[in-house]
Write an enzyme that holds these catalytic residues in place. Structure first.
Site, PDB file in Angstrom:
ATOM      1  NE  ARG A   1     -16.444 -25.053 -14.902  1.00 54.79           N
ATOM      2  CZ  ARG A   1     -16.262 -25.804 -13.807  1.00 54.79           C
ATOM      3  NH1 ARG A   1     -17.230 -25.891 -12.913  1.00 54.79           N
ATOM      4  NH2 ARG A   1     -15.114 -26.425 -13.625  1.00 54.79           N
TER       5      ARG A   1
ATOM      6  CD  GLN B   1      -4.076  -5.973  10.819  1.00 55.37           C
ATOM      7  OE1 GLN B   1      -3.845  -6.053  12.024  1.00 55.37           O
ATOM      8  NE2 GLN B   1      -3.841  -4.868  10.128  1.00 55.37           N
TER       9      GLN B   1
ATOM     10  CG  ASN C   1      -3.559  -4.857   6.501  1.00 52.79           C
ATOM     11  OD1 ASN C   1      -4.536  -5.026   7.210  1.00 52.79           O
ATOM     12  ND2 ASN C   1      -2.370  -4.518   6.990  1.00 52.79           N
TER      13      ASN C   1
ATOM     14  NE  ARG D   1       0.441   1.596  -2.175  1.00 47.37           N
ATOM     15  CZ  ARG D   1      -0.394   2.377  -1.480  1.00 47.37           C
ATOM     16  NH1 ARG D   1      -0.147   2.599  -0.199  1.00 47.37           N
ATOM     17  NH2 ARG D   1      -1.457   2.919  -2.051  1.00 47.37           N
TER      18      ARG D   1
ATOM     19  CG  HIS E   1       6.663  -0.389   4.294  1.00 50.25           C
ATOM     20  ND1 HIS E   1       5.483  -0.238   3.595  1.00 50.25           N
ATOM     21  CD2 HIS E   1       7.278   0.827   4.266  1.00 50.25           C
ATOM     22  CE1 HIS E   1       5.379   1.008   3.165  1.00 50.25           C
ATOM     23  NE2 HIS E   1       6.459   1.667   3.563  1.00 50.25           N
TER      24      HIS E   1
ATOM     25  CE  LYS F   1       4.878  -6.945   5.916  1.00 48.11           C
ATOM     26  NZ  LYS F   1       5.380  -5.725   5.239  1.00 48.11           N
TER      27      LYS F   1
ATOM     28  CG  HIS G   1       6.803  -6.557   0.784  1.00 45.39           C
ATOM     29  ND1 HIS G   1       5.654  -5.795   0.739  1.00 45.39           N
ATOM     30  CD2 HIS G   1       6.769  -7.354  -0.308  1.00 45.39           C
ATOM     31  CE1 HIS G   1       4.948  -6.126  -0.331  1.00 45.39           C
ATOM     32  NE2 HIS G   1       5.603  -7.061  -0.984  1.00 45.39           N
TER      33      HIS G   1
ATOM     34  CE1 TYR H   1       1.724  -5.330   1.632  1.00 43.93           C
ATOM     35  CE2 TYR H   1      -0.497  -4.488   1.299  1.00 43.93           C
ATOM     36  CZ  TYR H   1       0.865  -4.380   1.110  1.00 43.93           C
ATOM     37  OH  TYR H   1       1.370  -3.308   0.405  1.00 43.93           O
TER      38      TYR H   1
END
Length: 204
Positions: free
Chosen positions: A23, A47, A49, A59, A62, A72, A119, A132
């Site tokens: 499957r 939260q 994201n 990116r 941060h 995270k 990160h 995230y």
């Protein structure tokens, strides 16, 4: 799932055990109890994201100031990316150390990133989507941005052409400037439940 230490104290690679049949594939992406046993404290999501990036998009780096702090749990749900976490906690024995991990949708591999650790990632395919799961809600004005191309960090992004970056990231300060400005987390306040592990790729 297997939870493995990284060069950054308190950051872990989570590799799921996949069950494959005619499957398709099934695997556990997150188990709170197993992660809490490793961390010595619970990880409670506040939260979630998503970001979607074209190939060669860079990116980061941060992080979030303490307080409020933000841990995270990141996974790649579509495509593939080269993920780098950097120890930005002033006073850490691993300050400036980093860990590079390829995350992709096929493997289901993820990363837990503790408070105070930076990160960032380079998208390796078009339409790369990262998820995230965050321990705190977004608080305007608390994000810490470090230039991902800072020569003091010398992070091995592996791109072969100039990456696509936001103006904010491209003009972010280097780690030495951020440390001098006093915006980085301090090691004692960012290490609840963080074990001491071997250090490599360190600036100190």
């Amino acid at each position: 799932m297997r939870i493995s230490e990284t060069a950054v104290p308190g950051a872990y690679v989570i590799t799921p055990h996949q069950l494959v049949d005619e499957r398709g594939v099934f695997f556990e992406h997150f188990r709170a109890e197993l992660l809490a046993e490793t961390l010595g404290h619970p990880f409670v999501p506040r939260q979630i994201n998503y970001s979607v990036s074209r190939r060669n998009t860079l990116r980061g780096i941060h992080s979030v100031a303490i307080p409020p702090g933000q841990a995270k749990y990141v996974t790649c749900v579509r495509g593939a990316l080269r993920d780098i976490v950097v120890d930005l906690r002033v006073g850490s024995p691993a300050f400036g150390s980093y860990e590079t991990t390829v995350l992709d949708a096929e493997s289901g591999r993820g990363l837990y990133i503790p408070e105070g650790v930076g990160h960032g990632f380079l998208a390796l395919t078009d339409d790369t989507c990262i998820c995230y799961v965050l321990s705190s809600e977004h608080v305007p004005g608390t994000q810490i941005d470090i230039n991902p191309l800072d020569p003091d960090l010398a992070l091995p992004w592996g791109f072969d052409e100039p990456p696509v970056m936001s103006q904010k990231d491209a003009h972010a300060p280097g780690v030495a400037e951020a440390e001098a400005a006093g915006v980085l987390a301090k090691w004692p306040e960012a290490t609840q439940g963080t074990p001491s592990i071997a250090v490599r790729n360190s600036l100190t």
